[in-house]
Each structure stands twice: as C-alpha cells, then as structure tokens.
Design a protein around this motif. Structure first.
Motif, PDB file in Angstrom:
ATOM      1  N   THR A 183       0.820  -1.213   0.000  1.00 43.68           N
ATOM      2  CA  THR A 183       0.000   0.000   0.000  1.00 43.68           C
ATOM      3  C   THR A 183       0.850   1.258   0.000  1.00 43.68           C
ATOM      4  N   PHE A 184       1.924   1.278   0.814  1.00 45.46           N
ATOM      5  CA  PHE A 184       2.682   2.517   1.012  1.00 45.46           C
ATOM      6  C   PHE A 184       3.922   2.619   0.135  1.00 45.46           C
ATOM      7  N   ASN A 185       4.456   1.512  -0.333  1.00 48.06           N
ATOM      8  CA  ASN A 185       5.606   1.517  -1.237  1.00 48.06           C
ATOM      9  C   ASN A 185       6.781   2.288  -0.642  1.00 48.06           C
ATOM     10  N   ALA A 186       7.173   1.906   0.559  1.00 50.20           N
ATOM     11  CA  ALA A 186       8.237   2.619   1.268  1.00 50.20           C
ATOM     12  C   ALA A 186       9.534   1.820   1.362  1.00 50.20           C
ATOM     13  N   LEU A 187       9.490   0.530   1.068  1.00 54.12           N
ATOM     14  CA  LEU A 187      10.659  -0.343   1.137  1.00 54.12           C
ATOM     15  C   LEU A 187      10.866  -1.026  -0.204  1.00 54.12           C
ATOM     16  N   LEU A 205      11.503   4.390 -11.450  1.00 55.61           N
ATOM     17  CA  LEU A 205      11.999   3.057 -11.102  1.00 55.61           C
ATOM     18  C   LEU A 205      11.066   2.337 -10.129  1.00 55.61           C
ATOM     19  N   PHE A 206      10.597   3.048  -9.097  1.00 60.80           N
ATOM     20  CA  PHE A 206       9.812   2.402  -8.047  1.00 60.80           C
ATOM     21  C   PHE A 206       8.398   2.948  -7.884  1.00 60.80           C
ATOM     22  N   GLY A 207       8.070   4.067  -8.517  1.00 62.81           N
ATOM     23  CA  GLY A 207       6.765   4.674  -8.312  1.00 62.81           C
ATOM     24  C   GLY A 207       6.780   5.612  -7.114  1.00 62.81           C
ATOM     25  N   ALA A 208       5.592   5.958  -6.631  1.00 63.09           N
ATOM     26  CA  ALA A 208       5.466   6.930  -5.547  1.00 63.09           C
ATOM     27  C   ALA A 208       5.313   6.242  -4.191  1.00 63.09           C
ATOM     28  N   THR A 209       5.876   6.874  -3.168  1.00 62.71           N
ATOM     29  CA  THR A 209       5.666   6.453  -1.784  1.00 62.71           C
ATOM     30  C   THR A 209       4.531   7.283  -1.204  1.00 62.71           C
ATOM     31  N   HIS A 210       3.603   6.632  -0.528  1.00 62.98           N
ATOM     32  CA  HIS A 210       2.394   7.297  -0.042  1.00 62.98           C
ATOM     33  C   HIS A 210       2.530   7.679   1.433  1.00 62.98           C
ATOM     34  N   ASN A 211       1.972   8.810   1.776  1.00 63.61           N
ATOM     35  CA  ASN A 211       2.021   9.306   3.145  1.00 63.61           C
ATOM     36  C   ASN A 211       1.443   8.285   4.126  1.00 63.61           C
ATOM     37  N   SER A 270       1.516  13.088  -0.675  1.00 63.85           N
ATOM     38  CA  SER A 270       2.942  12.824  -0.673  1.00 63.85           C
ATOM     39  C   SER A 270       3.467  12.494   0.722  1.00 63.85           C
ATOM     40  N   ALA A 271       4.507  11.671   0.756  1.00 62.00           N
ATOM     41  CA  ALA A 271       5.215  11.365   2.003  1.00 62.00           C
ATOM     42  C   ALA A 271       6.326  12.359   2.278  1.00 62.00           C
TER      43      ALA A 271
END
Length: 477
Positions: free
Chosen positions: A40-44, A139-145, A152-153
C-alpha cells in the motif's frame, strides 16, 4: 506481533538484551507487518529474502545466548535509505540508470550501524537522485504518506519516515540536503535530525572539502532513539578532513522539562511574508509553540534580519555547484536524456553556466549569513520554522506550482524554508507540531540551534516530548 512492532528501537533493545524477546521474534513481527502494509505505502524496496533474514536473526540469538552483544541495535531490523550504500543491496538512488548498481562496500554510516548490531533488511525509498522533497521515481513509483495514501510522504527520506510511522521499522536513517530529513518527518509525525555539518562523516564522497551541504542523520519515533542513533552514526574520520572531532554530551536519561523554563525561542514564521505559506501551517506551528511557552519558555516572533532574497540566490548557486556535477556524472550513460528526470537535468544545465566568480560570490554571502545567524544565537537559544511551507499535496503531482496564488519559480521553491539551517551547517531537529484541520495531514517544527548544539536540541526535544506524550504517541489507523 503488533505489540512488538509498536516498540521503538530502544525498548526493543532492552527487551532483546533481557531475553524477553528473541531477535527472530522481532524479525518475524516486522517482516509480517512489511508484507501486509508495504504494497500500500511503497516505502521499502529490494528486501532480502525472509528465510535469509530469519536465519541471520537466529544467529544473533545464539550470540546473545553465549553472552555476546554487538551493541544496542543487536538484532534490530533496519533498512538503509536508497541514497546510501549497503553491501548486498542495490544503491539505485531511485534512478533507472542505477537499478543494478551494487556497492562494493558499506557507507561509513551503514558500517557504524552494523557495528552496533542492526540487521539490514533492505532499502527505504528516495526520489530519483534524491532531488525534490517528494518521494517518487520511474523506477519504483510513488511512496504514499503514512496518514493519507492520497498525498505525498515528502522526501527525500520519504520511505524511512513512512516506515517509522506505519511501524514497518523501529528506527531509520536518512539524509538531508534541502530538508530531506525534516520535511518527511514533519509530514509523517516522526522525528528527523539534521546534525551539524561534519558531525556524520561521508569519507567516500567524490569531494570531501566542499560537498558538505548534504548530511546523513537519524530518524525515529522517540527522542531516545534519535539520540542513540545519532551517537552511533557520528564521530571523526580522518578520511573526511572536515568531520568534527568533538563528542556529543548526551545520554538517554537526559529528560527534564525544566530545561524549557526561560528557554529563549525566536519564531521566524514566514520571514515577514517572504515565504509563501499555505493557510493553516503557521497557526498549527504557533499552537505547538504554546506548549513551550506553557512550560516557561519565552517565545517571540522575530525578523531574520538578513535579506532572504540574497540567501535564496546563494542557495541556488551552491545547489547547482553540488547537484549539477552529481547529475553530470550520469549524463554520459546510454539513455540518460530519456531516463533522468527533467528537474535533475535542469540542475545540471544550470550548473554548466556557472563561473568561479558566481560561486565565490555565493560563498561570501553564505559566510556573511553564517555570522549573522551566530549573532542571533547570542540572544536566542533556539530558532524555529515550519518543516514545510505547504501541507502534504496530491501524490500524483510532481511539485506544487503555486502557494496561495504565488507562483513557484523552481521545482524546489516550496521548500525554501529548509535552506537556512542547511546553508549555515547548523543542527535542525524536526519535531511533530500538529495536524491539518482535516485531522489527516501532519506538520512539524524545525528547532534550529547554533553549531555543535545537538545535545541541547535533544534535551529540549525530550522535554517537549514529555509534555506532549499523548500527542507524540498518535499513530495512523
């Protein structure tokens, strides 16, 4: 499992060393949460295989059973920001051209964190080449808050901040050029600490004498974690000749609300209207400052007293001189024109027209501004600014084109508020301030102190944390 991931790193450390939790249990808990939430968040990104990490955690348990500890981070899972090197993981910097770039050694910061016992599990997301305080890349897309997936995060340590807020990591590293530790911390309701220039050496930079506007630093959900990680990351290194030799006189027990009594706080707000600032940001920060005054601090809105227009022109010159060559080192690669984002190419193109005279003029302005800031600290203990000029914006935007009707003339003008601490190389600690009236978007305060005052800032922030304990403990649903 959820209880384990609720603990900060210091609490985990105590429980692991008391043998109340095993390293393997901690690793299992965080991996389970990552697999549940990261889609969901795409942070790692570039996570190591679970079985490899669990086996490593098991080995760390055996070490503890034999009476050996690697340090306070023993067995604690950490993901390194994608801007720094960690052996075994690609260092992509969010750039397609570097998708398969494998480092041959750890960065010094990574090595020091490993020496303290952490287990590196992967990398946290960063925008392409770390440019722009919004974590997205082709490369990875967006990271969500962490609090609202529609916005944005922040960045460039956006992935790290989201992992902390969503309890996918107990502690994190980051780096800061133009607010990259401070803006995402503010937008995700965690702490981010940009230390004094030279506090955390970067001996493997191509240049170790000029290129110091960017610095690494700690992020966390508690001041205890932030302080302990800062101590781990910092320390003189001969290979970085401008690194600081002094130590930080702080320990985890330095919590005393009395330090706020008679503390002199200079509130810079929006610099008498110079900084375009979205509605509600200043009000939220001023509400947070009332907590300081309620504890006995003297808070007064003050002018900066130095032409912010000159500071901005100085900043542009320094940024071009540093960011331009970084981008330029990739421009010869096949497909660079198509695969490097236009904002980065703009930095490179602008740097090509600079002369030594231009840069010399900027260095003189920077020196004058540093002397001016030192003079302000003769009267004020701490200077305060918001961590951002806007609330978290739509995650599909590249950057805000205007603020309250004022056009932004560069892709980073909306983050001008972070340039002041960077240019003078003084420590700035981002602390949670409050939320937008919609209850979903966090905002932070930058607490700025004179050179070398990390310990003082940590004590002040720990006191603030103590009087706002319930607020600081808030977490996304």
């Amino acid at each position: 499992m959820s209880e384990i991931t609720d603990f900060d790193a210091s609490t985990l450390s105590r429980r692991i060393h008391a043998r109340e939790l095993s390293c393997r249990e901690v690793m299992q808990a965080f991996l389970a949460r990552i697999h549940k939430l990261n889609p969901t968040f795409n942070a790692l990104v570039n996570l190591a295989p679970d079985d490899k990490l669990l086996a490593q955690a098991g080995e760390y348990d055996k070490e503890l059973a034999s009476g050996a500890s690697r340090g306070w981070l023993h067995g604690i899972p950490v993901a390194i920001k994608d801007a720094a090197d960690a052996v075994g993981f690609p260092s992509t910097k969010g750039c397609e051209l570097l998708a398969n770039h494998m480092p041959v050694r750890d960065s010094l910061m990574t090595a020091r964190m490993k020496d303290a016992g952490c287990i590196v599990i992967g990398k946290t997301t960063s925008p392409e080449l770390g440019l722009g305080s919004h974590t997205f890349s082709t490369l990875f897309g967006a990271t969500h808050n962490a609090w609202d997936t529609h916005v944005s995060a922040g960045g460039s340590s956006g992935g790290a901040a989201v992992c902390l807020a969503q309890r996918m990591l107990p502690i994190a590293d980051g780096s800061d050029f133009m607010g990259s530790l401070r803006n995402p911390a503010g937008w995700n309701h965690v702490y981010g600490f940009r230390p004094t220039q030279g506090r955390i050496p970067q001996p493997y930079n191509p240049d170790v004498n000029i290129d110091m506007l960017s610095t690494e630093g700690p992020m966390g959900r508690s001041i205890e974690d932030v302080g302990r990680l800062l101590l781990t990351q910092s320390g003189y290194d001969m290979r970085a000749p401008l690194s600081l030799q002094g130590s930080i006189n702080w320990n985890a027990g330095d919590v005393d609300v009395a330090v706020l009594k008679d503390l002199r706080i200079g509130w810079l707000a929006n610099l008498d209207g110079h900084l375009a600032t979205e509605d509600g940001v200043l009000d939220t920060c001023e509400d947070a400052l009332k907590k300081f005054s309620g504890a006995g601090a003297v808070v007064e809105e003050i002018p900066m007293g130095f032409d912010p227009g000159k500071v901005w022109e100085c900043w542009l010159a320094w940024r071009r001189a540093i960011a331009g060559p970084r981008v330029g080192s990739l421009m010869h690669l096949p497909g660079a024109k198509d695969k490097i984002k236009p904002e980065a190419q703009w930095e490179y193109e602008c740097s090509q027209g600079m002369t030594f005279t231009d840069f010399r003029r900027a260095t003189e302005t920077r020196s004058a501004f540093y002397r001016h800031m030192l003079a302000l600290f003769e009267k004020w203990d701490v200077l305060v600014l918001p961590t951002a000029q806007v609330w978290p914006f739509d995650v599909t935007m590249r950057w805000p084109g205007e603020i309250e009707g004022r056009r932004m003339d560069t892709y980073h003008r909306w983050m001008e508020v972070t340039t002041y601490a960077t240019l003078v190389g003084m420590p700035a600690l981002a602390v949670p301030a409050g939320f937008h009236e919609n209850g979903k978007w966090p905002m932070g305060l930058q607490l700025i102190a004179k050179t070398g005052s990390e310990a003082s800032l940590l004590r002040i922030a720990a006191a603030y944390e103590a009087i706002r304990k319930d607020f600081i403990a808030l977490r996304p649903e």
